[in-house]
Design an enzyme around this catalytic site. Structure first.
Site, mmCIF file in Angstrom:
data_model
loop_
_atom_site.group_PDB
_atom_site.id
_atom_site.type_symbol
_atom_site.label_atom_id
_atom_site.label_comp_id
_atom_site.label_asym_id
_atom_site.label_seq_id
_atom_site.Cartn_x
_atom_site.Cartn_y
_atom_site.Cartn_z
ATOM 1 N N ASP A 185 0.835 -0.635 0.066
ATOM 2 C CA ASP A 185 0.153 -0.033 -0.124
ATOM 3 C C ASP A 185 0.407 1.148 0.286
ATOM 4 O O ASP A 185 0.661 1.899 -0.756
ATOM 5 C CB ASP A 185 -0.889 -0.392 1.147
ATOM 6 C CG ASP A 185 -2.382 -1.368 1.306
ATOM 7 O OD1 ASP A 185 -2.372 -1.537 0.270
ATOM 8 O OD2 ASP A 185 -2.515 -1.355 2.059
ATOM 9 N N GLY A 186 1.970 1.637 0.150
ATOM 10 C CA GLY A 186 2.648 2.074 0.201
ATOM 11 C C GLY A 186 3.214 3.461 -0.931
ATOM 12 O O GLY A 186 3.345 4.061 -1.186
ATOM 13 N N ASP A 226 -2.707 12.672 22.105
ATOM 14 C CA ASP A 226 -1.413 12.465 21.473
ATOM 15 C C ASP A 226 -1.622 13.179 20.305
ATOM 16 O O ASP A 226 -0.800 13.464 19.339
ATOM 17 C CB ASP A 226 -1.264 10.822 21.163
ATOM 18 C CG ASP A 226 -0.688 10.092 22.412
ATOM 19 O OD1 ASP A 226 -0.393 11.683 23.869
ATOM 20 O OD2 ASP A 226 -0.843 9.011 22.691
#
Length: 319
Positions: A105-106, A216
Protein backbone atom coordinates in the site's frame (compact mmCIF):
# COMPACT_ATOMS: atom_id res chain seq x y z
CA UNK A 1 -37.16 21.39 -4.74
CA UNK A 2 -39.20 20.25 -7.72
CA UNK A 3 -37.40 16.93 -7.95
CA UNK A 4 -35.37 15.71 -5.01
CA UNK A 5 -33.72 13.08 -7.23
CA UNK A 6 -31.84 15.89 -8.98
CA UNK A 7 -29.95 16.83 -5.82
CA UNK A 8 -27.50 13.91 -5.73
CA UNK A 9 -26.93 10.79 -7.78
CA UNK A 10 -24.86 8.02 -6.22
CA UNK A 11 -23.20 5.96 -8.95
CA UNK A 12 -23.31 2.20 -8.63
CA UNK A 13 -19.69 1.10 -7.99
CA UNK A 14 -20.28 -1.95 -10.18
CA UNK A 15 -20.92 0.29 -13.19
CA UNK A 16 -17.50 1.97 -13.03
CA UNK A 17 -15.47 0.54 -15.90
CA UNK A 18 -12.17 1.55 -17.46
CA UNK A 19 -12.47 3.00 -20.97
CA UNK A 20 -9.62 4.44 -23.03
CA UNK A 21 -10.20 7.38 -25.35
CA UNK A 22 -7.09 6.23 -27.23
CA UNK A 23 -4.76 3.25 -26.80
CA UNK A 24 -2.38 3.79 -23.86
CA UNK A 25 1.21 4.36 -24.94
CA UNK A 26 3.08 5.38 -21.76
CA UNK A 27 3.20 3.60 -18.44
CA UNK A 28 4.83 4.56 -15.14
CA UNK A 29 6.22 1.58 -13.21
CA UNK A 30 6.86 2.13 -9.51
CA UNK A 31 8.51 -0.58 -7.45
CA UNK A 32 8.99 -0.95 -3.74
CA UNK A 33 12.41 0.35 -2.70
CA UNK A 34 15.01 -1.61 -0.73
CA UNK A 35 13.29 -4.93 -1.44
CA UNK A 36 15.27 -7.47 -3.47
CA UNK A 37 12.21 -9.71 -3.90
CA UNK A 38 10.70 -7.12 -6.27
CA UNK A 39 13.76 -6.99 -8.56
CA UNK A 40 12.91 -9.96 -10.80
CA UNK A 41 9.18 -9.10 -11.15
CA UNK A 42 10.19 -5.54 -12.04
CA UNK A 43 12.60 -6.71 -14.77
CA UNK A 44 10.07 -9.20 -16.17
CA UNK A 45 7.31 -6.57 -16.31
CA UNK A 46 9.43 -3.79 -17.81
CA UNK A 47 10.96 -6.11 -20.43
CA UNK A 48 7.51 -7.36 -21.44
CA UNK A 49 6.07 -3.81 -21.68
CA UNK A 50 8.99 -2.67 -23.83
CA UNK A 51 9.33 -5.59 -26.23
CA UNK A 52 5.88 -7.18 -26.33
CA UNK A 53 3.62 -4.13 -25.91
CA UNK A 54 6.01 -1.54 -27.41
CA UNK A 55 5.22 1.01 -24.71
CA UNK A 56 7.19 3.95 -23.35
CA UNK A 57 8.13 2.97 -19.79
CA UNK A 58 8.87 5.61 -17.14
CA UNK A 59 10.70 4.82 -13.89
CA UNK A 60 12.16 6.97 -11.16
CA UNK A 61 15.75 8.02 -11.88
CA UNK A 62 16.97 6.51 -8.60
CA UNK A 63 15.80 3.07 -9.81
CA UNK A 64 18.63 3.05 -12.35
CA UNK A 65 21.08 3.47 -9.48
CA UNK A 66 19.86 0.39 -7.60
CA UNK A 67 22.93 -1.84 -7.13
CA UNK A 68 20.78 -4.98 -7.13
CA UNK A 69 19.32 -4.05 -10.50
CA UNK A 70 22.67 -3.06 -11.98
CA UNK A 71 24.17 -6.39 -10.96
CA UNK A 72 21.41 -8.29 -12.79
CA UNK A 73 22.51 -9.19 -16.33
CA UNK A 74 18.91 -9.21 -17.57
CA UNK A 75 18.52 -5.54 -16.69
CA UNK A 76 21.55 -4.19 -18.55
CA UNK A 77 20.04 -4.44 -22.11
CA UNK A 78 16.85 -2.60 -21.13
CA UNK A 79 18.36 0.08 -18.89
CA UNK A 80 18.91 2.63 -21.68
CA UNK A 81 15.42 2.07 -23.09
CA UNK A 82 13.69 3.41 -19.95
CA UNK A 83 12.54 7.01 -19.53
CA UNK A 84 13.21 8.57 -16.13
CA UNK A 85 11.92 11.30 -13.86
CA UNK A 86 12.90 12.87 -10.53
CA UNK A 87 10.35 13.52 -7.80
CA UNK A 88 9.86 17.22 -7.13
CA UNK A 89 11.74 18.18 -10.29
CA UNK A 90 9.97 16.66 -13.30
CA UNK A 91 6.27 17.18 -13.98
CA UNK A 92 4.50 13.99 -15.06
CA UNK A 93 1.19 15.68 -15.84
CA UNK A 94 -0.18 14.57 -19.23
CA UNK A 95 2.85 12.30 -19.79
CA UNK A 96 1.54 9.08 -18.26
CA UNK A 97 -1.42 7.02 -19.49
CA UNK A 98 -1.52 4.62 -16.56
CA UNK A 99 0.52 3.45 -13.58
CA UNK A 100 1.65 0.01 -12.42
CA UNK A 101 2.77 -0.41 -8.81
CA UNK A 102 4.87 -3.32 -7.55
CA UNK A 103 4.81 -3.40 -3.77
CA UNK A 104 2.39 -2.77 -0.92
CA UNK A 105 0.00 0.00 0.00
CA UNK A 106 2.90 2.37 0.65
CA UNK A 107 3.92 2.12 -3.01
CA UNK A 108 0.41 3.14 -4.06
CA UNK A 109 0.47 6.11 -1.66
CA UNK A 110 3.76 7.20 -3.17
CA UNK A 111 2.24 7.02 -6.65
CA UNK A 112 -0.60 9.25 -5.49
CA UNK A 113 1.84 11.83 -4.10
CA UNK A 114 3.52 12.19 -7.50
CA UNK A 115 0.33 13.62 -9.03
CA UNK A 116 -1.09 16.70 -7.36
CA UNK A 117 -3.54 17.22 -10.22
CA UNK A 118 -5.17 14.49 -12.31
CA UNK A 119 -4.04 10.94 -11.52
CA UNK A 120 -3.81 8.28 -14.26
CA UNK A 121 -5.50 4.92 -13.56
CA UNK A 122 -3.44 2.79 -11.19
CA UNK A 123 -2.93 -0.98 -11.33
CA UNK A 124 -1.35 -2.34 -8.15
CA UNK A 125 0.30 -5.75 -7.70
CA UNK A 126 0.61 -7.07 -4.16
CA UNK A 127 4.33 -7.54 -3.55
CA UNK A 128 4.60 -5.82 -0.16
CA UNK A 129 3.63 -6.28 3.47
CA UNK A 130 0.19 -4.60 3.36
CA UNK A 131 -2.29 -5.27 0.56
CA UNK A 132 -5.57 -3.45 1.29
CA UNK A 133 -5.19 -1.45 -1.93
CA UNK A 134 -3.21 -3.90 -4.08
CA UNK A 135 -5.63 -6.58 -5.39
CA UNK A 136 -3.55 -8.18 -8.17
CA UNK A 137 -1.18 -11.12 -7.86
CA UNK A 138 1.89 -11.11 -10.12
CA UNK A 139 1.85 -14.75 -11.28
CA UNK A 140 -0.04 -14.08 -14.54
CA UNK A 141 0.74 -10.39 -14.97
CA UNK A 142 0.76 -10.60 -18.79
CA UNK A 143 -2.89 -11.57 -18.97
CA UNK A 144 -3.97 -9.07 -16.32
CA UNK A 145 -2.10 -6.10 -17.80
CA UNK A 146 -3.36 -7.00 -21.30
CA UNK A 147 -6.94 -6.90 -19.99
CA UNK A 148 -6.32 -3.40 -18.64
CA UNK A 149 -4.73 -2.20 -21.89
CA UNK A 150 -7.77 -3.49 -23.78
CA UNK A 151 -10.20 -1.79 -21.38
CA UNK A 152 -11.49 -4.96 -19.70
CA UNK A 153 -11.21 -3.79 -16.10
CA UNK A 154 -13.26 -2.36 -13.28
CA UNK A 155 -12.44 0.83 -11.38
CA UNK A 156 -12.71 1.96 -7.79
CA UNK A 157 -12.79 5.75 -7.60
CA UNK A 158 -11.03 6.99 -4.49
CA UNK A 159 -11.40 10.58 -3.34
CA UNK A 160 -8.43 12.51 -2.03
CA UNK A 161 -8.21 15.13 0.68
CA UNK A 162 -6.96 18.62 -0.15
CA UNK A 163 -4.92 20.09 2.71
CA UNK A 164 -3.70 23.67 2.99
CA UNK A 165 -1.37 24.96 5.71
CA UNK A 166 -1.69 28.64 6.56
CA UNK A 167 1.19 29.99 8.62
CA UNK A 168 0.83 32.85 11.06
CA UNK A 169 4.08 34.79 11.00
CA UNK A 170 2.96 37.49 13.44
CA UNK A 171 -0.17 38.71 15.22
CA UNK A 172 -2.04 40.17 12.25
CA UNK A 173 -4.45 38.21 10.05
CA UNK A 174 -3.04 39.90 6.96
CA UNK A 175 0.25 38.15 7.53
CA UNK A 176 -1.29 34.72 6.99
CA UNK A 177 -0.01 33.23 3.75
CA UNK A 178 -0.80 29.81 2.22
CA UNK A 179 2.43 27.85 2.45
CA UNK A 180 1.67 24.23 1.65
CA UNK A 181 -0.96 22.58 -0.52
CA UNK A 182 -1.24 18.78 -0.58
CA UNK A 183 -3.58 16.10 -1.87
CA UNK A 184 -3.52 12.94 0.24
CA UNK A 185 -5.07 9.54 -0.38
CA UNK A 186 -5.02 8.12 3.15
CA UNK A 187 -4.81 10.63 5.95
CA UNK A 188 -3.30 13.68 7.57
CA UNK A 189 -1.92 13.07 11.06
CA UNK A 190 -1.45 15.88 13.57
CA UNK A 191 0.40 14.75 16.69
CA UNK A 192 2.56 15.99 19.56
CA UNK A 193 5.82 14.83 18.00
CA UNK A 194 8.76 14.51 20.40
CA UNK A 195 7.11 16.62 23.12
CA UNK A 196 6.30 14.90 26.46
CA UNK A 197 3.17 17.09 26.82
CA UNK A 198 -0.28 16.28 25.52
CA UNK A 199 -1.19 18.18 22.39
CA UNK A 200 -4.02 20.72 22.30
CA UNK A 201 -5.70 21.04 18.90
CA UNK A 202 -8.72 23.18 18.06
CA UNK A 203 -11.18 21.56 15.64
CA UNK A 204 -13.61 23.65 13.56
CA UNK A 205 -16.40 22.48 11.22
CA UNK A 206 -17.57 25.05 8.65
CA UNK A 207 -16.16 27.80 10.85
CA UNK A 208 -17.81 26.58 14.06
CA UNK A 209 -15.59 25.45 16.94
CA UNK A 210 -16.42 21.81 17.72
CA UNK A 211 -13.92 20.90 20.41
CA UNK A 212 -10.36 21.21 21.62
CA UNK A 213 -8.69 17.84 21.34
CA UNK A 214 -6.35 17.03 24.20
CA UNK A 215 -4.33 13.88 23.68
CA UNK A 216 -1.64 12.45 21.44
CA UNK A 217 -3.10 13.94 18.28
CA UNK A 218 -5.74 13.77 15.58
CA UNK A 219 -6.20 11.80 12.34
CA UNK A 220 -8.17 13.28 9.44
CA UNK A 221 -8.72 10.51 6.90
CA UNK A 222 -10.48 9.73 3.64
CA UNK A 223 -12.62 6.57 3.28
CA UNK A 224 -9.52 4.91 1.79
CA UNK A 225 -7.52 5.90 4.87
CA UNK A 226 -10.18 4.53 7.22
CA UNK A 227 -8.50 1.10 6.93
CA UNK A 228 -5.07 2.52 7.82
CA UNK A 229 -4.00 4.47 10.93
CA UNK A 230 -7.60 5.45 11.74
CA UNK A 231 -8.84 1.90 12.26
CA UNK A 232 -5.80 1.18 14.44
CA UNK A 233 -6.84 4.18 16.57
CA UNK A 234 -10.34 2.78 17.07
CA UNK A 235 -12.31 4.22 14.13
CA UNK A 236 -14.70 2.37 11.85
CA UNK A 237 -13.94 1.36 8.27
CA UNK A 238 -15.76 3.27 5.50
CA UNK A 239 -16.40 2.00 1.99
CA UNK A 240 -14.34 4.01 -0.55
CA UNK A 241 -17.51 5.04 -2.44
CA UNK A 242 -18.94 6.86 0.60
CA UNK A 243 -18.24 10.63 0.30
CA UNK A 244 -17.11 11.44 3.83
CA UNK A 245 -14.22 12.55 6.04
CA UNK A 246 -13.35 10.75 9.27
CA UNK A 247 -11.87 12.59 12.24
CA UNK A 248 -10.25 10.30 14.81
CA UNK A 249 -8.52 11.37 18.05
CA UNK A 250 -5.33 9.58 19.06
CA UNK A 251 -5.46 8.53 22.73
CA UNK A 252 -7.79 11.42 23.72
CA UNK A 253 -7.69 12.61 27.32
CA UNK A 254 -11.47 12.87 27.26
CA UNK A 255 -14.57 10.70 27.62
CA UNK A 256 -16.71 12.84 25.32
CA UNK A 257 -14.84 12.97 22.01
CA UNK A 258 -14.74 9.85 19.88
CA UNK A 259 -14.23 9.25 16.12
CA UNK A 260 -16.72 11.21 14.02
CA UNK A 261 -17.70 11.10 10.33
CA UNK A 262 -18.59 14.32 8.51
CA UNK A 263 -20.01 14.63 4.98
CA UNK A 264 -18.06 15.69 1.93
CA UNK A 265 -18.45 19.36 1.09
CA UNK A 266 -17.86 20.65 4.60
CA UNK A 267 -14.69 22.52 5.48
CA UNK A 268 -12.60 21.30 8.38
CA UNK A 269 -10.06 23.49 10.13
CA UNK A 270 -7.43 22.53 12.67
CA UNK A 271 -5.32 25.05 14.57
CA UNK A 272 -2.84 25.09 17.45
CA UNK A 273 -4.33 27.36 20.15
CA UNK A 274 -2.16 29.92 21.98
CA UNK A 275 -2.68 28.09 25.29
CA UNK A 276 -1.06 24.92 23.95
CA UNK A 277 2.08 23.89 25.84
CA UNK A 278 3.90 22.84 22.68
CA UNK A 279 3.78 22.90 18.92
CA UNK A 280 2.16 20.11 16.90
CA UNK A 281 3.55 18.08 14.03
CA UNK A 282 1.76 17.16 10.84
CA UNK A 283 2.41 14.56 8.13
CA UNK A 284 0.63 13.84 4.84
CA UNK A 285 0.25 10.14 3.97
CA UNK A 286 3.28 9.60 6.19
CA UNK A 287 5.42 12.12 4.28
CA UNK A 288 6.43 15.81 4.34
CA UNK A 289 6.42 15.92 8.14
CA UNK A 290 6.66 19.47 9.53
CA UNK A 291 5.85 21.54 12.62
CA UNK A 292 2.64 23.48 13.27
CA UNK A 293 3.25 26.48 15.51
CA UNK A 294 0.82 28.48 17.62
CA UNK A 295 -1.69 30.20 15.35
CA UNK A 296 -0.93 28.00 12.32
CA UNK A 297 -3.99 26.50 10.66
CA UNK A 298 -4.79 23.45 8.55
CA UNK A 299 -7.73 23.44 6.12
CA UNK A 300 -9.30 20.28 4.69
CA UNK A 301 -11.78 19.56 1.92
CA UNK A 302 -12.62 16.25 0.26
CA UNK A 303 -12.19 16.40 -3.53
CA UNK A 304 -15.12 14.84 -5.39
CA UNK A 305 -14.89 16.12 -8.97
CA UNK A 306 -15.77 13.90 -11.91
CA UNK A 307 -13.13 11.43 -13.04
CA UNK A 308 -11.96 13.08 -16.27
CA UNK A 309 -9.47 15.84 -15.48
CA UNK A 310 -10.24 15.48 -11.81
CA UNK A 311 -8.41 15.02 -8.54
CA UNK A 312 -9.98 11.64 -7.91
CA UNK A 313 -7.76 8.57 -8.03
CA UNK A 314 -8.95 5.63 -10.15
CA UNK A 315 -7.60 2.36 -8.78
CA UNK A 316 -8.05 -0.58 -11.15
CA UNK A 317 -9.75 -3.49 -9.43
CA UNK A 318 -10.52 -7.07 -10.37
CA UNK A 319 -13.67 -7.53 -12.46
Amino acid sequence: MKNSAMVMTIQDPASQRLTWNKPPLTVLVIKKVHDTSVIQPFIDLVKWLLYEKHMVVFVEASVLEDVHLLSNQMFIPIKDKLSTFKEGTDDLTDKIDFIICLGGDGTLLYASSLFQQSVPPVMAFHLGSLGFLTPFEFDNFQEQVTNVLEGHAALTLRSRLRCIIVRKSDGSEKSNKPLTNFLVLNEVVVDRGPSPYLSNIDLYLDGKHITTVQGDGLIVSTPTGSTAYAVAAGASMIHPSVPAIMVTPICPHSLSFRPIVVPAGVELKISVPPKSNNVAWVSFDGRKRQALHHGDRLWFRLMLETLHGSLLMAVISKS
